[in-house]
Design an enzyme around this catalytic site. Structure first.
Site, mmCIF file in Angstrom:
data_model
loop_
_atom_site.group_PDB
_atom_site.id
_atom_site.type_symbol
_atom_site.label_atom_id
_atom_site.label_comp_id
_atom_site.label_asym_id
_atom_site.label_seq_id
_atom_site.Cartn_x
_atom_site.Cartn_y
_atom_site.Cartn_z
ATOM 1 N N ASN A 27 0.685 -1.205 0.043
ATOM 2 C CA ASN A 27 -0.055 0.005 -0.094
ATOM 3 C C ASN A 27 0.817 1.221 -0.043
ATOM 4 O OD1 ASN A 27 -2.593 -1.376 0.311
ATOM 5 N ND2 ASN A 27 -2.067 -1.770 2.449
ATOM 6 N N CYS A 36 -4.640 -7.806 -3.556
ATOM 7 C CA CYS A 36 -5.180 -6.691 -4.501
ATOM 8 C C CYS A 36 -5.506 -7.316 -5.806
ATOM 9 C CB CYS A 36 -3.764 -5.756 -4.672
ATOM 10 S SG CYS A 36 -3.960 -4.532 -5.851
ATOM 11 N N ASN A 38 -6.863 -5.532 -8.462
ATOM 12 C CA ASN A 38 -6.200 -4.762 -9.489
ATOM 13 C C ASN A 38 -4.785 -5.120 -9.962
ATOM 14 O OD1 ASN A 38 -8.761 -3.584 -9.857
ATOM 15 N ND2 ASN A 38 -8.171 -1.591 -8.811
ATOM 16 N N GLU A 176 -10.133 2.717 1.188
ATOM 17 C CA GLU A 176 -9.210 1.469 1.358
ATOM 18 C C GLU A 176 -8.493 1.516 2.785
ATOM 19 O OE1 GLU A 176 -7.035 -0.504 -1.587
ATOM 20 O OE2 GLU A 176 -8.088 0.703 -3.049
ATOM 21 N N ARG A 177 -8.266 0.487 3.469
ATOM 22 C CA ARG A 177 -7.394 0.416 4.601
ATOM 23 C C ARG A 177 -6.024 0.625 4.212
ATOM 24 N NH1 ARG A 177 -7.495 -5.328 7.321
ATOM 25 N NH2 ARG A 177 -7.007 -5.889 5.511
ATOM 26 N N CYS A 185 -10.711 -0.359 -6.357
ATOM 27 C CA CYS A 185 -10.555 -1.280 -5.620
ATOM 28 C C CYS A 185 -10.940 -2.599 -6.080
ATOM 29 C CB CYS A 185 -10.798 -0.913 -4.245
ATOM 30 S SG CYS A 185 -10.501 -2.256 -2.854
#
Length: 292
Positions: A27, A36, A38, A176-177, A185
């Site tokens: 991240n 993830c 994507n 998103e965290r 996302c």
């Protein structure tokens, strides 16, 4: 590499030369991402091209993902489909503290004074809310509230608001965290897609068009008994190829990146992006976006 919105993450991919690859995702705050969606499309596109293959398996942590080449869009945008892990409405690590599971369409004042929420894992944690009209300030406030409240949300979660645009068409945006508000996302799309079917709004195998601020994708659920495995299909656009020195990447100075730009892919994606943005604005949704 671009997958829908501007991605501010870094992905590492190891080619194992046996028809598979290993991938790691991080991240913007430096924390590792368990999943993830994507990123898997992006890594999958690179590996499919590298091996001139139609299908490959990528591994991250204990999970294996099948990625497949998909049909290009009308604008000529290359697409990749990825099979994500099965959704879990009764996760081992509780996303919401002190509640009975499954936790579906429930009111929770710690989450929102006026919204209901559904919790699930894919396998990273998600909180999904259906709204009649999208309010970006409300999403940011809700996502920030969840991020700051470890007593009620002990492992944190990605928070997504979902607005239906048609029978098989939705708008989704995710806080998103570890990243905050993002233009796209992949796991948030998959969790939202599963929630729609859990609430009885869409058949599991229905191919739903998902519009994010960063671009469109499609998602559906492969069903085996009571198990739902989400599939995420969307663009994986190569915009630049370059080489960098690891010392420069790890240094504090701004990174000056030059290389081969893929203008045909950039222009095709821009046409897709503008078409998507026009549809959203017609629906009264005006998200702030970075691509132009």
């Amino acid at each position: 590499m671009r997958v829908e919105g501007r991605q501010r993450r870094i992905y590492f991919v190891q080619d194992t030369a046996d028809g598979a690859a290993n991938a790691w995702f991080f991240n913007p705050d430096g924390s590792p991402a368990l999943l993830c969606g994507n990123g898997m499309r992006a890594a999958g596109r690179l590996m499919l091209d590298r091996h001139q293959a139609d299908e490959m398996v990528l591994h991250t942590g204990p999970y294996a993902f099948t990625v497949r080449a998909a049909e290009s869009t009308a604008q000529g945008v290359r697409q990749v489909a990825v099979e994500l892990p099965a959704v879990d409405f009764t996760p081992h690590d509780p996303i919401v503290a002190g509640v009975a599971w499954p936790y579906v369409d429930q009111a929770n004042p710690a989450y929102s004074p006026q919204r209901t929420v559904t919790a699930l894992a894919v396998p990273n944690s998600h909180l999904i809310t259906l709204v009649d009209r999208y309010d970006e300030d409300e999403l940011i406030a809700t996502g920030s509230r969840v991020a700051d409240d470890s007593a009620n949300f002990p492992i944190g979660a990605n928070v997504s608001f979902v607005q239906r645009l048609g029978e098989d068409e939705v708008y989704i945006r995710t806080f998103e965290r570890g990243a905050g508000l993002t233009e796209s996302c992949g796991s948030g799309v998959s969790a939202s897609r599963a929630t729609l079917s859990r609430l009885g709004l869409v058949d599991p195998d229905a191919r739903v068009l998902v519009r994010n601020p960063g671009g469109p994708s499609h998602s559906w659920l492969q069903q085996t008994g009571d198990v739902w495995q989400p599939v995420l299909e969307g663009n994986a656009t190569v915009i630049l190829r370059t080489e960098v020195d690891t010392a420069d990447v790890l240094g504090d100075a701004p990174l000056d990146v030059a290389g081969e730009a893929f203008m045909d892919e950039i222009e095709a994606f821009d046409a897709l992006f503008q078409d998507n943005l026009k549809t959203l604005r017609t629906a009264g949704i005006n998200p702030a976006v970075a691509w132009h």
